[in-house]
Design a protein around this motif. Structure first.
Motif, PDB file in Angstrom:
ATOM      1  N   ILE A 155       0.876  -1.167   0.000  1.00  0.00           N
ATOM      2  CA  ILE A 155       0.000   0.000   0.000  1.00  0.00           C
ATOM      3  C   ILE A 155       0.909   1.210   0.000  1.00  0.00           C
ATOM      4  N   LEU A 156       0.813   2.005  -1.028  1.00  0.00           N
ATOM      5  CA  LEU A 156       1.696   3.148  -1.168  1.00  0.00           C
ATOM      6  C   LEU A 156       0.881   4.430  -1.245  1.00  0.00           C
ATOM      7  N   ARG A 157       1.211   5.370  -0.394  1.00  0.00           N
ATOM      8  CA  ARG A 157       0.545   6.664  -0.449  1.00  0.00           C
ATOM      9  C   ARG A 157       1.195   7.478  -1.557  1.00  0.00           C
ATOM     10  N   THR A 158       0.385   8.116  -2.374  1.00  0.00           N
ATOM     11  CA  THR A 158       0.887   8.934  -3.475  1.00  0.00           C
ATOM     12  C   THR A 158       0.229  10.307  -3.400  1.00  0.00           C
ATOM     13  N   PRO A 159       0.774  11.283  -4.112  1.00  0.00           N
ATOM     14  CA  PRO A 159       0.121  12.593  -4.127  1.00  0.00           C
ATOM     15  C   PRO A 159      -1.306  12.534  -4.682  1.00  0.00           C
ATOM     16  N   ALA A 160      -1.574  11.579  -5.558  1.00  0.00           N
ATOM     17  CA  ALA A 160      -2.896  11.470  -6.180  1.00  0.00           C
ATOM     18  C   ALA A 160      -3.881  10.649  -5.360  1.00  0.00           C
ATOM     19  N   GLY A 161      -3.405   9.839  -4.427  1.00  0.00           N
ATOM     20  CA  GLY A 161      -4.285   8.956  -3.663  1.00  0.00           C
ATOM     21  C   GLY A 161      -3.506   7.825  -3.046  1.00  0.00           C
ATOM     22  N   VAL A 162      -3.809   6.606  -3.462  1.00  0.00           N
ATOM     23  CA  VAL A 162      -3.115   5.433  -2.947  1.00  0.00           C
ATOM     24  C   VAL A 162      -2.912   4.433  -4.082  1.00  0.00           C
ATOM     25  N   ARG A 163      -1.720   3.857  -4.110  1.00  0.00           N
ATOM     26  CA  ARG A 163      -1.405   2.810  -5.091  1.00  0.00           C
ATOM     27  C   ARG A 163      -1.417   1.481  -4.362  1.00  0.00           C
ATOM     28  N   LEU A 164      -2.153   0.541  -4.912  1.00  0.00           N
ATOM     29  CA  LEU A 164      -2.236  -0.804  -4.358  1.00  0.00           C
ATOM     30  C   LEU A 164      -1.476  -1.741  -5.278  1.00  0.00           C
ATOM     31  N   GLU A 165      -0.650  -2.579  -4.704  1.00  0.00           N
ATOM     32  CA  GLU A 165       0.098  -3.565  -5.479  1.00  0.00           C
ATOM     33  C   GLU A 165      -0.168  -4.949  -4.911  1.00  0.00           C
ATOM     34  N   VAL A 166      -0.454  -5.889  -5.787  1.00  0.00           N
ATOM     35  CA  VAL A 166      -0.614  -7.281  -5.382  1.00  0.00           C
ATOM     36  C   VAL A 166       0.474  -8.078  -6.087  1.00  0.00           C
ATOM     37  N   HIS A 167       1.314  -8.712  -5.287  1.00  0.00           N
ATOM     38  CA  HIS A 167       2.450  -9.490  -5.772  1.00  0.00           C
ATOM     39  C   HIS A 167       2.039 -10.958  -5.751  1.00  0.00           C
ATOM     40  N   ASP A 168       2.122 -11.604  -6.914  1.00  0.00           N
ATOM     41  CA  ASP A 168       1.765 -13.019  -6.965  1.00  0.00           C
ATOM     42  C   ASP A 168       2.977 -13.839  -7.380  1.00  0.00           C
ATOM     43  N   SER A 169       2.791 -15.138  -7.487  1.00  0.00           N
ATOM     44  CA  SER A 169       3.923 -16.033  -7.717  1.00  0.00           C
ATOM     45  C   SER A 169       4.001 -16.615  -9.122  1.00  0.00           C
ATOM     46  N   ILE A 170       3.120 -16.200 -10.031  1.00  0.00           N
ATOM     47  CA  ILE A 170       3.136 -16.723 -11.390  1.00  0.00           C
ATOM     48  C   ILE A 170       3.708 -15.663 -12.325  1.00  0.00           C
ATOM     49  N   PRO A 171       4.722 -16.002 -13.122  1.00  0.00           N
ATOM     50  CA  PRO A 171       5.360 -15.005 -13.993  1.00  0.00           C
ATOM     51  C   PRO A 171       4.389 -14.357 -14.981  1.00  0.00           C
ATOM     52  N   LEU A 172       4.729 -13.144 -15.359  1.00  0.00           N
ATOM     53  CA  LEU A 172       3.941 -12.370 -16.319  1.00  0.00           C
ATOM     54  C   LEU A 172       3.743 -13.144 -17.616  1.00  0.00           C
ATOM     55  N   THR A 173       4.737 -13.929 -18.013  1.00  0.00           N
ATOM     56  CA  THR A 173       4.645 -14.682 -19.267  1.00  0.00           C
ATOM     57  C   THR A 173       3.639 -15.828 -19.194  1.00  0.00           C
ATOM     58  N   GLU A 174       3.282 -16.255 -17.982  1.00  0.00           N
ATOM     59  CA  GLU A 174       2.361 -17.381 -17.828  1.00  0.00           C
ATOM     60  C   GLU A 174       0.930 -16.965 -17.516  1.00  0.00           C
ATOM     61  N   ALA A 175       0.754 -15.814 -16.888  1.00  0.00           N
ATOM     62  CA  ALA A 175      -0.596 -15.371 -16.504  1.00  0.00           C
ATOM     63  C   ALA A 175      -0.621 -13.850 -16.463  1.00  0.00           C
ATOM     64  N   THR A 176      -1.054 -13.240 -17.549  1.00  0.00           N
ATOM     65  CA  THR A 176      -1.128 -11.791 -17.629  1.00  0.00           C
ATOM     66  C   THR A 176      -2.584 -11.351 -17.496  1.00  0.00           C
ATOM     67  N   PRO A 177      -2.890 -10.557 -16.460  1.00  0.00           N
ATOM     68  CA  PRO A 177      -4.258 -10.041 -16.357  1.00  0.00           C
ATOM     69  C   PRO A 177      -4.601  -9.213 -17.597  1.00  0.00           C
ATOM     70  N   THR A 178      -5.717  -9.514 -18.214  1.00  0.00           N
ATOM     71  CA  THR A 178      -6.130  -8.851 -19.441  1.00  0.00           C
ATOM     72  C   THR A 178      -7.582  -8.414 -19.315  1.00  0.00           C
ATOM     73  N   LEU A 179      -7.830  -7.190 -19.670  1.00  0.00           N
ATOM     74  CA  LEU A 179      -9.183  -6.647 -19.635  1.00  0.00           C
ATOM     75  C   LEU A 179      -9.961  -7.191 -20.828  1.00  0.00           C
ATOM     76  N   THR A 180     -10.956  -8.029 -20.547  1.00  0.00           N
ATOM     77  CA  THR A 180     -11.807  -8.588 -21.597  1.00  0.00           C
ATOM     78  C   THR A 180     -13.257  -8.500 -21.133  1.00  0.00           C
ATOM     79  N   PRO A 181     -14.174  -8.240 -22.060  1.00  0.00           N
ATOM     80  CA  PRO A 181     -15.578  -8.161 -21.658  1.00  0.00           C
ATOM     81  C   PRO A 181     -16.119  -9.534 -21.265  1.00  0.00           C
ATOM     82  N   ALA A 182     -16.904  -9.544 -20.212  1.00  0.00           N
ATOM     83  CA  ALA A 182     -17.541 -10.786 -19.765  1.00  0.00           C
ATOM     84  C   ALA A 182     -18.911 -10.906 -20.411  1.00  0.00           C
TER      85      ALA A 182
END
Length: 140
Positions: free
Chosen positions: A71-98
């Protein structure tokens, strides 16, 4: 894509990769926002953190691993970071319509809307990746 930060709390806290861990992390976020006098961000930031962690839990956490949250405080608000254990090359979050009748699959769309498109994914040192989102102060 990067955001300047002025405060880290702490650099990372590890939470169980379970629904209870998501719940605990959200309450920890709410307490920290209150300490920073940013309680006006609690509802949006809590929902964004819940969605980020749930995505990591469902798609990007290796068995037996925990999910890291920064949780990082920034001048604009707050930045949230979630660190996971699967590499970017194996599981990239992608915005797709449901599909309209889907019971899942709208998390990133919700994050995208709540953060005004201020979210992304970056590699990290060690295994896994960081999915982050900036929750800006509400405009009045």
């Amino acid at each position: 894509m990067a955001t300047t930060t002025d405060t880290y709390l702490p650099a990372q806290v590890l939470w169980p990769a379970t629904p209870r861990g998501v719940h605990q992390a959200r309450h920890s976020l709410e307490r920290q926002l209150a300490r920073w006098d940013l309680s006006d961000l609690a509802d949006v930031a809590g929902l964004v953190l819940t969605e980020l962690m749930t995505n990591a839990l469902q798609h990007a956490t290796a068995p037996g691993r925990k999910t890291g949250v920064s949780i990082l405080r920034t001048p604009a608000g707050v930045r949230l970071e979630v660190h996971d254990s699967i590499p970017l090359t194996e599981a990239t979050p992608t915005l797709t319509p449901a599909p309209l009748d889907a019971e899942q699959g709208r998390g990133l769309t919700l994050i995208d809307t709540l953060t005004a498109h201020q979210w992304g994914v970056t590699p990290r040192n060690g295994p896994g990746k960081i999915t982050w989102a900036l929750c800006p102060h509400p405009t009045t």
